[in-house]
Design a protein around this motif. Structure first.
Motif, mmCIF file in Angstrom:
data_model
loop_
_atom_site.group_PDB
_atom_site.id
_atom_site.type_symbol
_atom_site.label_atom_id
_atom_site.label_comp_id
_atom_site.label_asym_id
_atom_site.label_seq_id
_atom_site.Cartn_x
_atom_site.Cartn_y
_atom_site.Cartn_z
ATOM 1 N N ALA A 2 0.827 -1.215 0.000
ATOM 2 C CA ALA A 2 0.000 0.000 0.000
ATOM 3 C C ALA A 2 0.861 1.264 0.000
ATOM 4 C CB ALA A 2 -0.933 -0.019 1.203
ATOM 5 N N ASP A 3 2.042 1.182 0.582
ATOM 6 C CA ASP A 3 2.921 2.365 0.623
ATOM 7 C C ASP A 3 3.332 2.830 -0.771
ATOM 8 O OD1 ASP A 3 2.830 2.477 3.330
ATOM 9 O OD2 ASP A 3 4.725 1.416 3.658
ATOM 10 N N ASN A 16 0.057 4.992 -5.816
ATOM 11 C CA ASN A 16 -0.010 6.425 -6.108
ATOM 12 C C ASN A 16 -1.459 6.868 -6.308
ATOM 13 O OD1 ASN A 16 -0.638 5.376 -8.604
ATOM 14 N ND2 ASN A 16 0.730 6.702 -9.764
ATOM 15 N N GLY A 17 -2.389 5.947 -6.078
ATOM 16 C CA GLY A 17 -3.808 6.310 -6.113
ATOM 17 C C GLY A 17 -4.395 6.502 -7.488
ATOM 18 N N CYS A 18 -3.751 5.970 -8.552
ATOM 19 C CA CYS A 18 -4.196 6.321 -9.907
ATOM 20 C C CYS A 18 -5.439 5.548 -10.359
ATOM 21 C CB CYS A 18 -3.067 6.146 -10.905
ATOM 22 S SG CYS A 18 -2.755 4.449 -11.403
ATOM 23 N N ARG A 19 -5.692 4.407 -9.741
ATOM 24 C CA ARG A 19 -6.856 3.592 -10.043
ATOM 25 C C ARG A 19 -6.796 2.891 -11.403
ATOM 26 N NH1 ARG A 19 -11.746 7.461 -9.128
ATOM 27 N NH2 ARG A 19 -12.932 5.562 -9.465
ATOM 28 N N ALA A 20 -5.575 2.766 -11.955
ATOM 29 C CA ALA A 20 -5.435 2.008 -13.208
ATOM 30 C C ALA A 20 -5.911 0.579 -13.005
ATOM 31 C CB ALA A 20 -3.979 2.032 -13.676
ATOM 32 N N ARG A 23 -9.590 5.152 -0.795
ATOM 33 C CA ARG A 23 -8.698 6.257 -1.129
ATOM 34 C C ARG A 23 -9.195 7.528 -0.462
ATOM 35 N NH1 ARG A 23 -9.010 9.758 -5.009
ATOM 36 N NH2 ARG A 23 -7.139 10.531 -6.013
ATOM 37 N N PRO A 72 -7.227 10.883 -0.011
ATOM 38 C CA PRO A 72 -5.936 11.544 -0.201
ATOM 39 C C PRO A 72 -5.528 12.455 0.968
ATOM 40 C CG PRO A 72 -7.217 11.665 -2.207
ATOM 41 C CD PRO A 72 -8.110 11.058 -1.165
ATOM 42 N N LEU A 73 -6.466 13.214 1.512
ATOM 43 C CA LEU A 73 -6.067 14.178 2.539
ATOM 44 C C LEU A 73 -5.692 13.502 3.847
ATOM 45 C CD1 LEU A 73 -8.529 17.125 1.864
ATOM 46 C CD2 LEU A 73 -6.156 16.886 1.140
ATOM 47 N N ASP A 114 -4.134 10.578 3.600
ATOM 48 C CA ASP A 114 -3.096 9.680 3.079
ATOM 49 C C ASP A 114 -3.481 8.208 3.214
ATOM 50 O OD1 ASP A 114 -0.594 9.359 1.765
ATOM 51 O OD2 ASP A 114 0.206 8.559 3.641
ATOM 52 N N TYR A 132 -4.502 5.030 1.181
ATOM 53 C CA TYR A 132 -4.526 4.405 -0.140
ATOM 54 C C TYR A 132 -4.434 2.907 0.093
ATOM 55 C CZ TYR A 132 -3.466 8.992 -2.127
ATOM 56 O OH TYR A 132 -3.509 10.303 -2.499
ATOM 57 N N TRP A 176 -0.864 -3.747 -14.861
ATOM 58 C CA TRP A 176 -1.049 -2.312 -15.113
ATOM 59 C C TRP A 176 -0.538 -1.424 -13.986
ATOM 60 C CZ3 TRP A 176 -4.666 0.662 -18.608
ATOM 61 C CH2 TRP A 176 -4.649 0.102 -19.893
ATOM 62 N N LEU A 235 2.312 0.022 -12.597
ATOM 63 C CA LEU A 235 3.738 0.200 -12.852
ATOM 64 C C LEU A 235 4.480 0.639 -11.591
ATOM 65 C CD1 LEU A 235 4.090 1.814 -16.394
ATOM 66 C CD2 LEU A 235 3.563 -0.520 -15.759
ATOM 67 N N ASN A 236 3.738 0.931 -10.531
ATOM 68 C CA ASN A 236 4.393 1.372 -9.296
ATOM 69 C C ASN A 236 4.685 0.224 -8.332
ATOM 70 O OD1 ASN A 236 4.670 4.391 -9.371
ATOM 71 N ND2 ASN A 236 2.552 4.135 -10.029
ATOM 72 N N SER A 254 -0.693 10.596 -8.215
ATOM 73 C CA SER A 254 -0.909 10.760 -9.656
ATOM 74 C C SER A 254 -2.313 11.267 -9.921
ATOM 75 C CB SER A 254 -0.771 9.412 -10.342
ATOM 76 O OG SER A 254 -1.941 8.673 -10.060
ATOM 77 N N ASN A 292 -5.666 7.045 -13.665
ATOM 78 C CA ASN A 292 -5.142 6.079 -14.627
ATOM 79 C C ASN A 292 -3.809 6.506 -15.228
ATOM 80 O OD1 ASN A 292 -5.050 3.781 -16.223
ATOM 81 N ND2 ASN A 292 -6.322 4.654 -17.841
#
Lengths: 179, 655
Positions: free
Chosen positions: A15-16, A19-23, A51, A53-54, A56, A58, A128, A130-131, B298, B301
């Motif tokens: 989880a660390d 990046n929260g992108c949801r891909a 998620r 964000p404020l 933190d 994720y 998918w 990549l992080n 980010s 997506n």
């Protein structure tokens, strides 16, 4: 007890690194669309990022078993100063929330590790990400093959037999059975 | 059935409380794609040139790019278009984040807002259910604060919110629209939203978005992800770290700011500090940045991490991206800690991170010069950091001197008078620019600064290196895997470009080469803005994953409409020309196409005129910068041609 070889598939969720992108949500819902990839809709995804964000928070969570009823007590966890609800970690498609249900029908969703023929090298969400927040592992394990898988009632009866002996349990059951 | 897009617009009339779901014409998609292109077409059709920015007739359009919400990585941009109160031309600021895909999943490609609400309201879009709701309890609240409050009230933790702060409510000419980690900041579109009485748009969508040729589309997406991985593992050699990778410049990750702090100007774009960056500063800034940065994050997506969550002890948490960590720092001659602190308040107020600090530095210069006096700043603290906070508080409330300053440097200078105009030295078309003042004229940048309709260099430049590498061998090496060029001639332009001597600035790249290079760079931005793609994966960095050769396949597979390179190029040209025509109709001419006088020390008036002539010719504009009838007709913009002609915009023999 008999032994057998079994492939255990698992995803380690770092989880660390999220990046929260949801891909993962995008590609999961696309993979499970019919025809495959013809549409996408993160609300149908079998992986969801809890998620905030404020704060933190994720937390990628996979959809697990369907449950008919919600838990009674729900605990809170404080990890690194951040408060999580027990539900944040829970995989269940449960009446207490919208998560892991088809948005139209409300039917439960469950992660199937992108089972396909021929099999994919790894689930699409892992590919998918990549992080490296999702790391896929397959390992072969030797597992006990139980001849009979005991249900809850059977487990209970077994414990009664252990305690009182078979005859006393049979007698009690016979008395309880109404003609 | 429509693919890639939903096929529906949401029309909101805030004067009457009207809400309509309107099917859009697929022909518009073929001509303008979506995003900026379609926004521009709607503005052309529906906003006549007399329209005041602050009027019921001005439209505020939240458009999504054509590919937003599809699995195309990094495609998440919302393009907001309206008439800018500051430039009085078309403004089209953009934001990444999560809003545009959510709108698509709710079943809409864009929200078109007209009229003006008598009370402060917000718009709640939940799939088909759309409501205009009272927002009086949010008046004066911060943009991020409001968004959090709305999510809680609606019990929709996954809703996406675009909102304004106090600056927008009070019609500050550089007010932004904030959306968590992103904002649409340029051109004062937040002020138009405030003028309309609209505090926020909240969206939640749970519907499917379709693509026409799924397997093909997925292969393309997989290819892009693979290329991103390759580029991340192989940063470009020989350029500052901030320019070596993909995404927006990686300001949140990288601490090394030697390039920005020693090449860009401090104060009111006034002072260059070539010796600023020392080991000691680097250590101090590293400590500051690593202490406040909770996580790199980010947009929707996208595997990049261009933003960060920032928690300064004692202040509410906020999110930041890219360059705003330095704009306040450098305008105030302060340090990074101050930059992170004031950006928190500025984000809640909702102001543009380029304009706001520059306006404040400008005000302090006027005080120093005696044009403004202590009486204009009653109670202002003595320290520069305190002064910036004091000024920001007054600007967003339009209190005292803050009222004039809220109009931006150009208009404030004219309201203040007494020679203040001379201190407005870094605006183009009345809009604050990056604080850069350089020595030798760069012909490519001259053209971009002069003619870019976005009036913001970072959204015009990209792809082509800003400087030539020192040796021909290094340049030859660079072009070897440069697959993104639309034509091999660009490789030659670059290889031949020398840092010094005959083949260097200002006469090389030649006029023709400069025009070609600018044409390529700006056109890729127009394509991105129509598709909703982040420039950070396409038109901005060197060697990006998206380019003119793979884009047509993406569009064709997503929409089912067959696009090739030429058709895509033509669509971008059409949009660029239409926006030009729109601005020409509002009075913009050649005389407006100029960078600040002191942008470069060494200027070349004859060469500059040739560059402008060459560019206009390539673009199909006449010598006054007006699209010719011939070029308008060739692009199918017959109605535009007729309109310009009827309005007598062409002088005799100039059409």
């Amino acid at each position: 007890m008999a032994k057998a070889r079994k492939i255990v598939k698992s995803v380690t969720i770092v989880a660390d690194k999220c990046n929260g992108c949801r891909a993962c949500e995008v590609i999961c819902s696309a993979f499970h669309a019919a025809p495959r990839y013809s549409s996408n809709n993160p609300a149908r995804s079998r992986i969801r990022i809890v998620r905030e964000p404020l704060r933190d928070i994720y937390l990628p969570v996979y959809a697990g078993e369907y449950t008919q009823s919600e838990c009674t007590g729900r605990d809170k966890y404080i990890i690194d100063g951040k408060e999580y609800s027990e539900c944040d970690f829970c995989r269940a498609s449960c009446p207490s929330r919208d998560l892991f249900k088809e948005p139209d029908s409300g039917l439960p969703l469950k992660c199937d590790m992108c089972e396909d023929t021929p099999p994919l090298a790894k689930p699409k969400c892992v590919e998918w990400c990549l992080n490296d927040a999702l790391i896929y592992e397959e390992r072969e394990e030797e597992v006990d093959v139980e001849e009979v898988r005991l249900g809850d009632v059977e487990i209970g009866i077994e414990s009664l037999i252990d305690k009182y002996g078979l005859q006393q349990v049979l007698d009690t059951v016979a008395r309880r059975v109404k003609p | 059935m429509r693919y890639g897009e939903t096929g529906f617009d949401l029309e909101i009339d805030l004067s009457r409380g009207g809400i309509d779901r309107v099917a859009s014409d697929p022909e518009l998609t073929r001509l303008f794609l979506g995003g900026l292109g379609t926004n521009a077409k709607i503005l052309w059709d529906r906003v006549p040139p007399e329209t005041e920015p602050f009027s019921e007739d001005n439209l505020l359009i939240f458009g999504t790019g054509l590919l937003c919400g599809t699995p195309a990585p990094g495609c998440n941009r919302t393009v907001v278009s309206t008439i800018s109160p500051q430039t009085r031309l078309m403004a089209y600021s953009m934001m990444g984040g999560f809003w545009a895909p959510e709108l698509k999943y709710a079943g809409f490609d864009r929200v078109i807002i007209r009229g003006r609400s008598p009370e402060l309201v917000y718009l709640w879009i939940h799939n088909d259910k759309v409501e205009i709701r009272d927002a009086s309890h949010l008046r004066g609240l911060g943009a991020i604060e409001s968004a959090e409050r709305l999510r809680k009230e609606l019990k929709e933790p996954n809703a996406q919110v675009a909102s304004i702060g106090m600056a927008g409510e009070n019609r500050v000419f550089y007010a932004s629209i904030e959306q968590g980690r992103s904002s649409a900041s340029r051109g004062g579109i937040g002020a138009v939203m405030g003028d309309k009485g609209l505090k926020a748009i909240v969206v939640r969508g749970t519907r499917d978005l379709n693509v026409a040729r799924p397997a093909e589309f997925l292969d393309l997406c997989d290819g892009v992800l693979k290329y991103i991985k390759h580029r991340e593992e192989n940063p470009i050699q020989g350029v500052p770290p901030i320019l070596a990778g993909l995404g927006s410049p990686q300001e949140m990750r990288i601490v090394d700011e030697q390039w920005h702090t020693t090449s860009f100007m401090w104060g009111n774009s006034r002072t260059r500090r070539k010796d600023f960056w020392t080991h000691e500063i680097e250590e101090k800034w590293r400590e500051t940045q690593e202490n406040v940065r909770t996580r790199l994050i980010s947009c929707y997506n996208c595997p990049m991490k261009c933003g960060a969550t920032i928690s300064v002890p004692g202040l509410p948490t906020y999110m930041m991206k890219c360059y705003s960590k330095l704009t306040y720092t450098m305008a105030a001659f302060s340090d990074l800690d101050f930059g992170f602190r004031i950006a928190q308040r500025a984000t809640e107020y909702g102001v543009d991170g380029f304009s706001a600090p520059q306006v404040m530095a400008f005000a302090l210069e006027l005080l120093e010069a005696g044009i403004l006096t202590d009486e204009d700043f009653p109670g202002m603290p003595p320290d520069v950091e305190g002064r910036f906070f004091w000024l920001l508080d007054r600007i967003v409330r339009r209190e005292g001197i803050g009222d004039a300053l809220a109009d931006g440097t150009y208009w404030a200078a004219r309201r203040i008078g007494k020679g203040a105009e001379a201190y407005d030295h870094n605006t183009i078309k009345k809009h604050e620019q990056l604080p850069l003042k350089l020595g030798m004229l760069n012909p490519v940048y001259y053209l971009m600064y002069s003619t870019g309709e976005k009036i913001n260099i970072t959204q015009i430049e990209g792809q082509f290196p800003q400087e030539p590498f020192a040796t021909r061998e290094a340049r030859e090496e660079f072009v070897k895997d440069w697959i993104q060029v639309p034509d091999d001639k660009f490789k030659k332009y670059y290889v031949d470009w020398e840092p010094r001597g005959e083949m260097s600035n200002p006469y090389y790249p030649t006029v023709e080469a400069s025009c070609d290079i600018v044409d390529w760079m700006e056109k890729m931005h127009y394509v991105d803005d129509a598709l909703g793609m982040c420039a950070g994966l396409s038109s901005f960095p060197l060697k990006p994953p998206y380019h003119i050769h793979n884009y047509p396949d993406f569009i064709s597979a997503a929409t089912g409409m067959d696009f090739d390179k030429d058709a895509l190029w033509q669509s971008a040209t059409r949009t660029r020309t239409l926006i030009r025509a729109f601005n020409v109709r509002r009075g913009m001419r050649r005389s407006d196409d100029r960078p600040p006088d002191d942008h470069w020390k060494k200027r070349f008036p004859d060469l500059e005129a040739q560059l402008l002539d060459g560019y206009y010719k390539l673009k199909g504009f006449n010598r006054d910068g007006i699209p010719t009838l011939e070029s308008l007709h060739a692009l199918g913009l017959d109605d535009v041609a007729e309109d310009l002609e009827q309005r007598g915009i062409y002088r005799h023999g100039q059409s």
